[in-house]
Write a protein that holds these residues in place. Structure first.
Motif: not given
Length: 176
Positions: A36, A80, A82, A146
């Protein structure tokens, strides 16, 4: 439960085990933080955000395996993933030195918003304390998002993390 194999055993002698079909359901294993993207509100020296997702809990070489922000108001670290995930559990590893109390009061937030650096997302957990060098698990009960934000509310705070692990499964076709 975590494991690679499912064994169905019928104890006793001279017994028959007949199965028409077996289904196994659960969460996908694996740390979703690996691969990530991590950033933080500021960086002290070379204690970069990515060091919290390098699969190294930082027990031997603290300064090369942990993150740290500068002393600032409301420091944060953001991941994040992703993709949108149902987050089952977050594991945080604290630093192993005399500054371990810096983790006290940290909020773990999960959601899809980047408003206010993600600080408006719902709270999964608030860390009261993690002893030096220890890893604690925090259940997020399938919170969907997310982004995972770890922040310390307040003035003149420093956020330092040695490892962050995220376990859960893709949330399907949820829109961002």
């Amino acid at each position: 439960m975590v494991g690679r194999y499912v064994v169905i055993h019928l104890p006793g002698d001279e017994k028959f085990l007949t199965l028409a079909e077996v289904g196994v359901y659960g969460y996908l294993a694996g740390n979703r933080a690996v691969g990530a993207a991590a950033i933080q509100s500021s960086t002290f020296a070379d204690w970069f955000a990515e060091k919290a997702i390098d699969s190294n809990r930082g027990f031997q070489q603290l300064n090369t395996t942990c993150t740290s922000t500068l002393n600032e108001s409301n420091p944060w670290w953001r991941l994040d993933l992703l993709g949108v995930y149902r987050v089952r559990e977050v594991v945080i590893t604290n630093r192993n030195d005399s500054y371990a109390e810096q983790i006290n009061g940290v909020e773990i937030r999960i959601g899809n918003s980047l408003e206010n650096n993600g600080s408006n997302n719902p709270i999964c957990a608030v860390i009261s304390t993690i002893p030096a060098g220890e890893s604690y698990n925090f259940s997020c009960n399938g919170m969907v998002g997310r982004y995972m934000i770890i922040r310390i509310p307040g003035d003149r705070e420093i956020l330092s993390l040695c490892e962050v692990e995220v376990y859960g499964s893709l949330a399907g076709n949820l829109l961002l």
